[in-house]
Design a protein around this motif. Structure first.
Motif, PDB file in Angstrom:
ATOM      1  N   GLN A 147      37.151  44.809  26.891  1.00  4.74           N
ATOM      2  CA  GLN A 147      36.236  43.738  28.759  1.00  4.74           C
ATOM      3  C   GLN A 147      36.620  45.115  30.028  1.00  4.74           C
ATOM      4  OE1 GLN A 147      34.485  41.092  27.232  1.00  4.74           O
ATOM      5  NE2 GLN A 147      35.568  41.139  25.064  1.00  4.74           N
ATOM      6  N   ILE A 148      34.836  44.491  30.438  1.00  4.04           N
ATOM      7  CA  ILE A 148      34.914  45.021  32.075  1.00  4.04           C
ATOM      8  C   ILE A 148      34.677  44.135  32.646  1.00  4.04           C
ATOM      9  CG2 ILE A 148      32.797  46.589  33.016  1.00  4.04           C
ATOM     10  CD1 ILE A 148      34.640  48.380  31.415  1.00  4.04           C
ATOM     11  N   ILE A 149      35.300  43.964  33.850  1.00  5.72           N
ATOM     12  CA  ILE A 149      35.394  42.650  35.150  1.00  5.72           C
ATOM     13  C   ILE A 149      35.839  43.005  36.195  1.00  5.72           C
ATOM     14  CG2 ILE A 149      36.764  40.987  33.005  1.00  5.72           C
ATOM     15  CD1 ILE A 149      38.855  41.303  34.346  1.00  5.72           C
ATOM     16  N   LYS A 150      35.138  42.428  36.861  1.00  7.58           N
ATOM     17  CA  LYS A 150      35.230  42.225  38.095  1.00  7.58           C
ATOM     18  C   LYS A 150      35.984  41.687  38.998  1.00  7.58           C
ATOM     19  CE  LYS A 150      29.456  43.106  38.998  1.00  7.58           C
ATOM     20  NZ  LYS A 150      28.775  42.790  39.720  1.00  7.58           N
ATOM     21  N   MET A 151      36.344  42.013  40.194  1.00  7.86           N
ATOM     22  CA  MET A 151      37.724  42.463  40.578  1.00  7.86           C
ATOM     23  C   MET A 151      37.240  41.843  41.536  1.00  7.86           C
ATOM     24  SD  MET A 151      40.294  45.295  40.405  1.00  7.86           S
ATOM     25  CE  MET A 151      41.583  44.635  40.283  1.00  7.86           C
ATOM     26  N   GLY A 152      38.215  40.213  42.175  1.00  9.40           N
ATOM     27  CA  GLY A 152      37.925  39.327  43.661  1.00  9.40           C
ATOM     28  C   GLY A 152      35.932  38.991  43.553  1.00  9.40           C
ATOM     29  N   ARG A 153      35.758  38.552  44.759  1.00  5.43           N
ATOM     30  CA  ARG A 153      34.430  38.023  44.998  1.00  5.43           C
ATOM     31  C   ARG A 153      34.458  38.177  46.438  1.00  5.43           C
ATOM     32  NH1 ARG A 153      35.466  36.105  40.868  1.00  5.43           N
ATOM     33  NH2 ARG A 153      35.309  34.112  40.016  1.00  5.43           N
ATOM     34  N   PRO A 154      32.652  38.842  46.153  1.00  6.52           N
ATOM     35  CA  PRO A 154      32.311  39.380  47.516  1.00  6.52           C
ATOM     36  C   PRO A 154      32.658  39.043  48.090  1.00  6.52           C
ATOM     37  CG  PRO A 154      30.518  38.194  46.062  1.00  6.52           C
ATOM     38  CD  PRO A 154      32.192  37.879  45.915  1.00  6.52           C
TER      39      PRO A 154
END
Length: 439
Positions: free
Chosen positions: A88-95
């Protein structure tokens, strides 16, 4: 109108009286200590040393700071996680990310800081002693210049007496010439002698004005101020005589050297302290906010806020730095050895100065007594020659030589008195008692 005129005259007389200031040596010295730039700057150095202590002390107190930050992550970092054999490719954090925190750091053990605080206090004492030494240097300069000024003033007074005597003799010769009992060449020679004395006085008057300006500059006084020296400035006092004075013990120079040695010892300790362990306490507390939009407030929609805190100890133990600290320690020890050599040389110089000052004051007193006797003898010779000239038993050349000898004897007495007073200042300085000139 009469009352107004009287009031104006009284005001004018009062202003003239104030304009002419009687300046004693004590007044000149105290004025210089309050107004001369060197003395003022030395006192400011003492004041500044208090701020230096505050600066060093501050490094041993808790250091508290507030921090805040706002970050916009334009491109979020992605990472790959394995879930049940699927990647699974996930993004880390928030903008958006926002932080606000408080941090505290406290030195628990740092020998360099503690040694620096001792050094700062010793530096304050150093500046205090240096200020005293500066005052003494100002006193010495003022006293020497003051006596030089008084010497010129005394020489002018001597020439006034010479002019009065020469004028009286010239008038006698004028009377004899009018009666046909003296030659015109004798009258002309007396007039030439009188004019030379008057010219010499004018030259000294010009020198006196320059010396007065120099004295006023030396003490920090406005050059436009008018000063007048009292009549009793030159006198022989017993304050200078001290055969059994403890020279060296009371000298400010020695106290200053001792304080410099103390600072060098503290510098050695501070250098050694760089190889000691240090221990510090740190604590942090803050808020972290992340969200899709700018997280301004805790309950802002689509923003998540959380607080965090930490407390920790920092221990640093120097192990090896290539021998830098050891080399610095050796350099500090060499500085102390060089300083000790300077101290020994300075003590020898101060002892020499004291012995020379005693010898000079003794020789000056002998010379002064001799010149006083010469003045009395020259005065008697002048009176005898003048009587003989009136009776035709002496020539005009004898009379002129007698007058010159009398004038020279008076000037020599003035010079001897000045030499004595200057030697007195040097002996008072050698005894470490220059501050007595301010009392």
């Amino acid at each position: 109108m009469k009352k107004l005129t009287v009031a104006l005259i009284a005001l004018l007389v009062g202003n003239l009286a104030q304009a002419q200031q009687i300046l004693t040596l004590k007044d000149a010295v105290n004025f210089a200590l309050e107004n001369k730039a060197e003395a003022i700057k030395a006192k400011l150095d003492v004041k500044n040393s208090e701020f230096m202590i505050d600066e060093v002390r501050a490094s041993a107190l808790p250091q508290i700071s507030a921090n805040g930050g706002l970050t916009y992550n334009a491109i979020l970092q992605e990472t790959a996680l394995d879930f049940g054999g699927q990647t699974q490719i996930i993004k880390m954090g928030r903008p958006w990310q926002s932080t606000a925190s408080l941090s505290l750091n406290q030195q628990i053990f740092n020998q360099a800081v503690f040694t620096g605080l001792k050094a700062a206090k010793s530096t304050r004492e150093f500046y205090q002693i240096n200020a005293k030494l500066t005052d003494e240097q100002v006193i010495e300069k003022v006293a020497s210049t003051y006596y030089e000024l008084y010497k010129t003033k005394s020489q002018i007074e001597t020439l006034d007496i010479t002019i009065e005597n020469t004028t009286r003799v010239r008038d006698v010769i004028q009377s004899l010439y009018n009666s046909g009992l003296a030659k015109k060449i004798d009258l002309d020679r007396m007039n030439v002698s009188l004019n030379n004395v008057i010219s010499g006085k004018q030259q000294l008057v010009n020198v006196l004005e320059l010396q007065e300006n120099s004295l006023k500059y030396l003490i920090g006084m406005d050059i436009k101020n008018e000063i007048e020296l009292p009549e009793n400035t030159f006198e022989i006092t017993s304050v200078a005589f001290a055969e059994n004075a403890n020279t060296g013990l009371n000298r400010t120079e020695i106290a200053l050297l001792e304080k410099q040695g103390e600072l060098l010892e503290l510098n050695l300790k501070a250098t050694k302290a760089q190889g000691y362990p240090t221990l510090g306490l740190n604590a942090n507390y803050g808020y972290l906010g992340i969200g899709e939009k700018m997280p301004w407030f805790r309950h802002y929609p689509s923003a998540y806020w959380s607080d965090y805190a930490s407390i920790g100890l920092n221990l640093s133990i120097p192990i090896f730095n290539g021998g830098v600290n050891r080399a610095r320690i050796k350099q500090a020890k060499v500085d102390i050895e060089r300083f000790n050599a300077d101290v020994n040389d300075a003590k020898l110089g101060l002892n020499l100065e004291f012995e020379n000052a005693k010898a000079q004051i003794t020789n000056s007193l002998i010379t002064l007594n001799t010149q006083k006797e010469n003045v009395q003898l020259a005065k008697q010779v002048l009176e005898n020659v003048e009587n003989n000239y009136k009776n035709g038993l002496a020539t005009l050349t004898d009379l002129l030589e007698a007058e010159t000898s009398y004038s020279d004897a008076q000037n020599n007495q003035t010079n001897a008195l000045l030499d004595y007073k200057l030697a007195e200042v040097q002996l008072i300085k050698a005894k470490g008692e220059l501050d007595t000139l301010t009392k």
